[in-house]
Design a protein around this motif. Structure first.
Motif, PDB file in Angstrom:
ATOM      1  N   VAL A   1      46.331  58.305  48.324  1.00  0.00           N
ATOM      2  CA  VAL A   1      47.471  57.677  47.663  1.00  0.00           C
ATOM      3  C   VAL A   1      48.329  56.919  48.681  1.00  0.00           C
ATOM      4  O   VAL A   1      48.705  55.769  48.458  1.00  0.00           O
ATOM      5  N   VAL A   2      48.621  57.550  49.816  1.00  0.00           N
ATOM      6  CA  VAL A   2      49.423  56.890  50.853  1.00  0.00           C
ATOM      7  C   VAL A   2      48.690  55.656  51.372  1.00  0.00           C
ATOM      8  O   VAL A   2      49.297  54.610  51.584  1.00  0.00           O
ATOM      9  N   SER A   3      47.388  55.749  51.526  1.00  0.00           N
ATOM     10  CA  SER A   3      46.592  54.615  51.988  1.00  0.00           C
ATOM     11  C   SER A   3      46.674  53.458  50.993  1.00  0.00           C
ATOM     12  O   SER A   3      46.830  52.291  51.391  1.00  0.00           O
ATOM     13  N   LYS A   4      46.572  53.756  49.699  1.00  0.00           N
ATOM     14  CA  LYS A   4      46.686  52.716  48.674  1.00  0.00           C
ATOM     15  C   LYS A   4      48.074  52.074  48.707  1.00  0.00           C
ATOM     16  O   LYS A   4      48.211  50.854  48.587  1.00  0.00           O
ATOM     17  N   LEU A   5      49.101  52.894  48.854  1.00  0.00           N
ATOM     18  CA  LEU A   5      50.454  52.365  48.912  1.00  0.00           C
ATOM     19  C   LEU A   5      50.628  51.472  50.136  1.00  0.00           C
ATOM     20  O   LEU A   5      51.214  50.389  50.058  1.00  0.00           O
TER      21      LEU A   5
ATOM     22  N   CYS B   1      53.945  42.223  50.463  1.00  0.00           N
ATOM     23  CA  CYS B   1      55.235  42.046  51.129  1.00  0.00           C
ATOM     24  C   CYS B   1      55.074  41.192  52.379  1.00  0.00           C
ATOM     25  O   CYS B   1      53.992  41.099  52.940  1.00  0.00           O
ATOM     26  N   ASP B   2      56.167  40.572  52.803  1.00  0.00           N
ATOM     27  CA  ASP B   2      56.167  39.768  54.024  1.00  0.00           C
ATOM     28  C   ASP B   2      56.387  40.664  55.235  1.00  0.00           C
ATOM     29  O   ASP B   2      57.342  41.444  55.266  1.00  0.00           O
ATOM     30  N   TYR B   3      55.517  40.527  56.235  1.00  0.00           N
ATOM     31  CA  TYR B   3      55.657  41.289  57.470  1.00  0.00           C
ATOM     32  C   TYR B   3      56.652  40.582  58.384  1.00  0.00           C
ATOM     33  O   TYR B   3      56.496  39.413  58.702  1.00  0.00           O
TER      34      TYR B   3
ATOM     35  N   GLY C   1      57.893  42.329  61.288  1.00  0.00           N
ATOM     36  CA  GLY C   1      57.800  42.976  62.590  1.00  0.00           C
ATOM     37  C   GLY C   1      59.067  43.727  62.979  1.00  0.00           C
ATOM     38  O   GLY C   1      59.691  44.397  62.155  1.00  0.00           O
ATOM     39  N   GLU C   2      59.438  43.589  64.248  1.00  0.00           N
ATOM     40  CA  GLU C   2      60.607  44.299  64.779  1.00  0.00           C
ATOM     41  C   GLU C   2      61.927  43.709  64.311  1.00  0.00           C
ATOM     42  O   GLU C   2      62.988  44.261  64.600  1.00  0.00           O
ATOM     43  N   ASP C   3      61.885  42.601  63.576  1.00  0.00           N
ATOM     44  CA  ASP C   3      63.099  41.988  63.031  1.00  0.00           C
ATOM     45  C   ASP C   3      63.466  42.573  61.668  1.00  0.00           C
ATOM     46  O   ASP C   3      64.304  42.017  60.959  1.00  0.00           O
ATOM     47  N   PHE C   4      62.844  43.701  61.306  1.00  0.00           N
ATOM     48  CA  PHE C   4      63.034  44.262  59.974  1.00  0.00           C
ATOM     49  C   PHE C   4      64.511  44.473  59.631  1.00  0.00           C
ATOM     50  O   PHE C   4      64.978  44.037  58.581  1.00  0.00           O
ATOM     51  N   ALA C   5      65.256  45.148  60.495  1.00  0.00           N
ATOM     52  CA  ALA C   5      66.655  45.477  60.189  1.00  0.00           C
ATOM     53  C   ALA C   5      67.477  44.204  59.984  1.00  0.00           C
ATOM     54  O   ALA C   5      68.251  44.110  59.016  1.00  0.00           O
ATOM     55  N   GLU C   6      67.320  43.241  60.879  1.00  0.00           N
ATOM     56  CA  GLU C   6      68.084  41.996  60.762  1.00  0.00           C
ATOM     57  C   GLU C   6      67.715  41.241  59.486  1.00  0.00           C
ATOM     58  O   GLU C   6      68.582  40.713  58.791  1.00  0.00           O
TER      59      GLU C   6
ATOM     60  N   ARG D   1      63.130  38.737  48.856  1.00  0.00           N
ATOM     61  CA  ARG D   1      61.710  39.038  48.838  1.00  0.00           C
ATOM     62  C   ARG D   1      61.497  40.434  49.385  1.00  0.00           C
ATOM     63  O   ARG D   1      62.377  40.991  50.021  1.00  0.00           O
ATOM     64  N   ASP D   2      60.314  40.984  49.130  1.00  0.00           N
ATOM     65  CA  ASP D   2      59.960  42.294  49.666  1.00  0.00           C
ATOM     66  C   ASP D   2      59.436  42.104  51.077  1.00  0.00           C
ATOM     67  O   ASP D   2      58.634  41.209  51.335  1.00  0.00           O
ATOM     68  N   ILE D   3      59.891  42.953  51.989  1.00  0.00           N
ATOM     69  CA  ILE D   3      59.484  42.856  53.390  1.00  0.00           C
ATOM     70  C   ILE D   3      59.056  44.219  53.917  1.00  0.00           C
ATOM     71  O   ILE D   3      59.394  45.244  53.334  1.00  0.00           O
ATOM     72  N   TYR D   4      58.319  44.185  55.020  1.00  0.00           N
ATOM     73  CA  TYR D   4      58.030  45.420  55.753  1.00  0.00           C
ATOM     74  C   TYR D   4      57.937  45.079  57.225  1.00  0.00           C
ATOM     75  O   TYR D   4      57.773  43.928  57.612  1.00  0.00           O
ATOM     76  N   GLY D   5      58.117  46.106  58.039  1.00  0.00           N
ATOM     77  CA  GLY D   5      58.070  45.915  59.479  1.00  0.00           C
ATOM     78  C   GLY D   5      58.437  47.210  60.166  1.00  0.00           C
ATOM     79  O   GLY D   5      58.361  48.282  59.570  1.00  0.00           O
TER      80      GLY D   5
END
Length: 164
Positions: free
Chosen positions: A96-100, A108-110, A112-117, A130-134
């Motif tokens: 399940v975690v792998s699918k998520l 989602c848009d990657y 990177g390390e700029d996630f918080a900003e 938009r949805d993001i991850y990093g």
């Protein structure tokens, strides 16, 4: 989905996501919710203030992948209550975690390390919604939550092909 701030009987505070309040109640009653710090299963909800957003501020999107992941997690919990093999339940959880993880990476848009900003810029309207991850440190994640920005941490699983 609902995020609860939780406390174990040793007052370790943590948060967890549930399909709804009934899901939390059922899982907690069966000892399925455990403190990530000490493993204690005597869990209660902590006092928390609700985060309220207008429809124009937040778009709720539930994908087929998210629904599938939720249903699989609920089935694993049900199987455990019925006496299923813990190893099989753990395998189901990992799937399940792998699918998520794959869903997030595909939709989602990657950043990177700029996630918080970037999360702050989206929240304030200075960047496109938009949805993001990093990547973010635990301090950055806590600061974002203190600012009213919803973030969740998903463990990064190694790809089976990369692990071999």
């Amino acid at each position: 989905m609902i995020c609860y701030q939780l406390l174990c009987e040793h007052d370790h505070e943590f948060e967890a996501w549930f399909r709804d309040s009934t899901a939390f109640d059922e899982q907690a009653a069966h000892g399925e919710v455990q403190c990530p710090f000490c493993g204690n299963d005597q869990i209660r909800k902590a006092v928390m203030s609700p985060a309220v957003a207008s429809a124009k501020d937040v778009q709720v999107r539930t994908s087929a992948d998210q629904k599938t992941a939720i249903e699989a997690a609920e089935k694993a919990a049900s199987d455990m209550r019925s006496g299923a093999d813990p190893q099989e339940a753990a395998q189901t959880f990992m799937e399940v975690v792998s699918k998520l993880q794959k869903h997030v990476e595909n939709t989602c848009d990657y950043v990177g390390e700029d996630f918080a900003e970037e999360a702050r810029a989206i929240h304030s309207g200075d960047a496109e919604m938009r949805d993001i991850y990093g990547e973010a440190t635990s301090e950055e994640t806590e600061e974002l939550r203190d600012e009213g920005i919803e973030v969740i941490s998903i463990p990064k699983l190694a790809d089976k092909e990369q692990a071999n």
